[in-house]
Design a protein around this motif. Structure first.
Motif, PDB file in Angstrom:
ATOM      1  N   TRP A   1       0.827  -1.196   0.000  1.00 21.85           N
ATOM      2  CA  TRP A   1       0.000   0.000   0.000  1.00 21.85           C
ATOM      3  C   TRP A   1       0.866   1.253   0.000  1.00 21.85           C
ATOM      4  O   TRP A   1       0.622   2.185  -0.770  1.00 21.85           O
ATOM      5  CB  TRP A   1      -0.932  -0.017   1.216  1.00 21.85           C
ATOM      6  CG  TRP A   1      -1.872   1.129   1.240  1.00 21.85           C
ATOM      7  CD1 TRP A   1      -3.040   1.249   0.543  1.00 21.85           C
ATOM      8  CD2 TRP A   1      -1.729   2.339   1.980  1.00 21.85           C
ATOM      9  NE1 TRP A   1      -3.630   2.461   0.821  1.00 21.85           N
ATOM     10  CE2 TRP A   1      -2.844   3.152   1.704  1.00 21.85           C
ATOM     11  CE3 TRP A   1      -0.773   2.817   2.861  1.00 21.85           C
ATOM     12  CZ2 TRP A   1      -3.022   4.401   2.266  1.00 21.85           C
ATOM     13  CZ3 TRP A   1      -0.948   4.072   3.415  1.00 21.85           C
ATOM     14  CH2 TRP A   1      -2.058   4.844   3.113  1.00 21.85           C
TER      15      TRP A   1
ATOM     16  N   ARG B   1       2.879   1.573  -3.450  1.00 21.92           N
ATOM     17  CA  ARG B   1       2.000   1.964  -4.563  1.00 21.92           C
ATOM     18  C   ARG B   1       1.466   3.381  -4.389  1.00 21.92           C
ATOM     19  O   ARG B   1       1.283   4.104  -5.360  1.00 21.92           O
ATOM     20  CB  ARG B   1       0.868   0.955  -4.708  1.00 21.92           C
ATOM     21  CG  ARG B   1       1.387  -0.361  -5.271  1.00 21.92           C
ATOM     22  CD  ARG B   1       0.293  -1.362  -5.521  1.00 21.92           C
ATOM     23  NE  ARG B   1       0.867  -2.582  -6.042  1.00 21.92           N
ATOM     24  CZ  ARG B   1       1.034  -3.695  -5.336  1.00 21.92           C
ATOM     25  NH1 ARG B   1       0.645  -3.746  -4.078  1.00 21.92           N
ATOM     26  NH2 ARG B   1       1.587  -4.757  -5.872  1.00 21.92           N
ATOM     27  N   ARG B   2       1.222   3.785  -3.159  1.00 24.20           N
ATOM     28  CA  ARG B   2       0.741   5.146  -2.895  1.00 24.20           C
ATOM     29  C   ARG B   2       1.831   6.169  -3.197  1.00 24.20           C
ATOM     30  O   ARG B   2       1.541   7.262  -3.656  1.00 24.20           O
ATOM     31  CB  ARG B   2       0.272   5.260  -1.453  1.00 24.20           C
ATOM     32  CG  ARG B   2      -0.323   6.595  -1.125  1.00 24.20           C
ATOM     33  CD  ARG B   2      -0.978   6.549   0.242  1.00 24.20           C
ATOM     34  NE  ARG B   2      -1.382   7.867   0.665  1.00 24.20           N
ATOM     35  CZ  ARG B   2      -2.573   8.370   0.471  1.00 24.20           C
ATOM     36  NH1 ARG B   2      -3.483   7.641  -0.153  1.00 24.20           N
ATOM     37  NH2 ARG B   2      -2.868   9.571   0.896  1.00 24.20           N
TER      38      ARG B   2
END
Length: 99
Positions: free
Chosen positions: A84, A87-88
């Motif tokens: 997370w 990818r963020r």
């Protein structure tokens, strides 16, 4: 020490097999093994914190083989959180293209 490294390797390897498309799947060779060990060790600590410190289940040893299930759960949590965050931040895998 050796037992902790083996626990980290086994938990990291199984955890990476359980989480599809993890952010470290492009690695191979010794880097992949080291990442699996590191994930397993961090996952064992996270699993210990969740179950022993949080719920009061388990013993005071963080890196023992009795906590392999909590280490696996910790590895999955760490992999999902790392995916997370990466990818963020715009990293990770490039989008798949269809030809």
């Amino acid at each position: 020490m050796i037992g902790a490294l083996l626990l980290g390797l086994v938990a990291g390897f199984i955890g990476r097999a359980l989480v599809p498309n993890d952010v470290f799947e492009h690695m191979e060779g010794p880097r992949s093994w080291l990442v699996s060990i590191a994930l397993g060790l961090v996952g064992a600590v996270v699993g210990w914190l969740i179950f022993t410190a949080g719920f009061g289940i388990g013993d005071k040893d963080v890196f023992d083989w009795g906590g392999i299930l909590s280490a696996l759960i910790g590895v999955v949590v760490v992999l999902l959180a790392a995916g997370w965050f990466v990818r963020r931040a715009g990293g990770g895998h490039p989008p798949a293209t269809t030809a």
